[in-house]
Design a protein around this motif. Structure first.
Motif, PDB file in Angstrom:
ATOM      1  N   ALA A  27       0.814  -1.218   0.000  1.00 51.56           N
ATOM      2  CA  ALA A  27       0.000   0.000   0.000  1.00 51.56           C
ATOM      3  C   ALA A  27       0.849   1.270   0.000  1.00 51.56           C
ATOM      4  N   ASN A  28       2.113   1.153   0.369  1.00 52.59           N
ATOM      5  CA  ASN A  28       2.992   2.327   0.380  1.00 52.59           C
ATOM      6  C   ASN A  28       3.260   2.869  -1.017  1.00 52.59           C
ATOM      7  N   GLN A  32       2.834   7.590  -4.575  1.00 47.09           N
ATOM      8  CA  GLN A  32       3.501   7.876  -5.847  1.00 47.09           C
ATOM      9  C   GLN A  32       2.584   8.588  -6.830  1.00 47.09           C
ATOM     10  N   ILE A  33       1.300   8.698  -6.500  1.00 45.34           N
ATOM     11  CA  ILE A  33       0.395   9.473  -7.353  1.00 45.34           C
ATOM     12  C   ILE A  33       0.839  10.928  -7.431  1.00 45.34           C
ATOM     13  N   TYR A  34       1.613  11.379  -6.454  1.00 42.13           N
ATOM     14  CA  TYR A  34       2.111  12.754  -6.461  1.00 42.13           C
ATOM     15  C   TYR A  34       3.270  12.946  -7.436  1.00 42.13           C
ATOM     16  N   ASN A  35       3.829  11.872  -7.959  1.00 41.37           N
ATOM     17  CA  ASN A  35       4.898  12.011  -8.943  1.00 41.37           C
ATOM     18  C   ASN A  35       4.332  12.596 -10.234  1.00 41.37           C
ATOM     19  N   GLU A  36       4.989  13.604 -10.740  1.00 39.02           N
ATOM     20  CA  GLU A  36       4.481  14.295 -11.932  1.00 39.02           C
ATOM     21  C   GLU A  36       4.357  13.360 -13.123  1.00 39.02           C
ATOM     22  N   ASP A  37       5.240  12.363 -13.212  1.00 42.47           N
ATOM     23  CA  ASP A  37       5.240  11.489 -14.385  1.00 42.47           C
ATOM     24  C   ASP A  37       4.379  10.234 -14.201  1.00 42.47           C
ATOM     25  N   ASN A  39       0.425   8.673 -13.796  1.00 45.90           N
ATOM     26  CA  ASN A  39      -1.008   8.993 -13.891  1.00 45.90           C
ATOM     27  C   ASN A  39      -1.916   7.852 -13.424  1.00 45.90           C
ATOM     28  N   ILE A  40      -1.327   6.761 -12.958  1.00 45.91           N
ATOM     29  CA  ILE A  40      -2.096   5.719 -12.277  1.00 45.91           C
ATOM     30  C   ILE A  40      -1.197   5.021 -11.279  1.00 45.91           C
ATOM     31  N   VAL A  41      -1.751   4.779 -10.103  1.00 45.68           N
ATOM     32  CA  VAL A  41      -1.064   3.992  -9.080  1.00 45.68           C
ATOM     33  C   VAL A  41      -1.966   2.808  -8.736  1.00 45.68           C
ATOM     34  N   VAL A  42      -1.373   1.626  -8.682  1.00 42.49           N
ATOM     35  CA  VAL A  42      -2.145   0.420  -8.392  1.00 42.49           C
ATOM     36  C   VAL A  42      -1.526  -0.310  -7.205  1.00 42.49           C
ATOM     37  N   TRP A  43      -2.317  -0.441  -6.159  1.00 40.43           N
ATOM     38  CA  TRP A  43      -1.960  -1.306  -5.030  1.00 40.43           C
ATOM     39  C   TRP A  43      -2.598  -2.653  -5.321  1.00 40.43           C
ATOM     40  N   MET A 107      -7.634   6.126   4.293  1.00 40.04           N
ATOM     41  CA  MET A 107      -6.388   6.210   3.523  1.00 40.04           C
ATOM     42  C   MET A 107      -6.477   7.292   2.461  1.00 40.04           C
ATOM     43  N   PHE A 108      -7.605   7.348   1.755  1.00 40.68           N
ATOM     44  CA  PHE A 108      -7.801   8.314   0.678  1.00 40.68           C
ATOM     45  C   PHE A 108      -7.778   9.743   1.223  1.00 40.68           C
ATOM     46  N   CYS A 109      -8.521   9.980   2.293  1.00 40.21           N
ATOM     47  CA  CYS A 109      -8.589  11.330   2.861  1.00 40.21           C
ATOM     48  C   CYS A 109      -7.244  11.759   3.460  1.00 40.21           C
TER      49      CYS A 109
END
Length: 229
Positions: A27-28, A32-37, A39-43, A107-109
């Motif tokens: 889940a960590n 990485q969604i904050y990385n500019e490059d 556009n999708i993060v998958v746990w 987690m989302f909030c």
């Protein structure tokens, strides 16, 4: 120096619009969604048997109704139980599902520093958004508790001029939006994904291209989404 300026102007936008996926079983990976490059993060999450069995029982008992809630981490579980109004014989299963959803809300909030999130929970027997598209939002969490899950395309595989009216009425597979069926990626049941949209800062033209999957006859899909409020 001046002779290179036009070439730089042509190259720079394509460099800025490179996007990739961040995928991990931990889940960590979600920040990485904050990385500019990215556009999708998958746990890539494996659901506990107790949770999958609870969901299956609730669906078979027709005990899940569509929910749309403005929900906070502090009251998520209570709001969900109150909204679902489970029968006594299904309470334990509803409790199991609501506890997991409440965890995802928290987690989302926390990740996005939100006081509340917009929650949708739906049982689907057909695609909700069957065409590939981008969302005009900052970011959305999606997870499928039962059934087939969301399909998506790598940014580098998309001909974005073929989105929307650009498809000229042709199916996605024939419009030129992507070159091969092998370009289609698909989440799995249990995966928790963050989909970056067009309204994320400096992400215009790079929102994740995705669609709802086809649902087989006599099958149902339980989808949860969380949005910014």
């Amino acid at each position: 120096m001046n002779a290179l300026a036009p070439l730089t102007a042509q190259i720079q936008p394509s460099i800025q619009l490179q996007r990739k996926a961040a995928i991990d079983s931990d889940a960590n990976v979600l920040p990485q969604i904050y990385n500019e490059d990215t556009n999708i993060v998958v746990w890539q999450r494996d659901l506990e048997n107790t949770l999958t069995e609870a969901v299956n029982t609730l669906i078979n008992a027709n005990a899940l109704k569509p929910l749309e809630l403005a929900i906070s981490p502090d009251d998520a579980f209570d709001q969900l139980i109150k909204a679902l109004k489970p029968a006594e014989q299904n309470y334990n299963e509803a409790k199991t599902l609501c506890e997991d959803i409440a965890l995802l809300v928290e987690m989302f909030c926390c990740l996005f520093d939100l006081k509340r999130a917009g929650l949708r929970l739906k049982v689907l027997d057909k695609p909700m958004c069957p065409r590939f598209h981008v969302d005009k939002i900052p970011c959305r969490l999606v997870t499928t508790y039962q059934g087939v899950a969301t399909q998506w395309l790598n940014h580098s595989d998309v001909e974005r001029s073929k989105l929307g009216a650009g498809n000229l009425g042709k199916p996605d597979e024939e419009s030129g939006l992507f070159k091969s069926l092998n370009n289609i990626n698909q989440l799995k049941q249990g995966d928790v994904a963050l989909l970056k949209g067009e309204y994320w800062d400096e992400n215009e033209g790079a929102g994740l291209v995705h669609r709802s999957p086809a649902v087989a006859a006599n099958e149902q899909r339980l989808l949860l989404t969380l949005d910014f409020i």
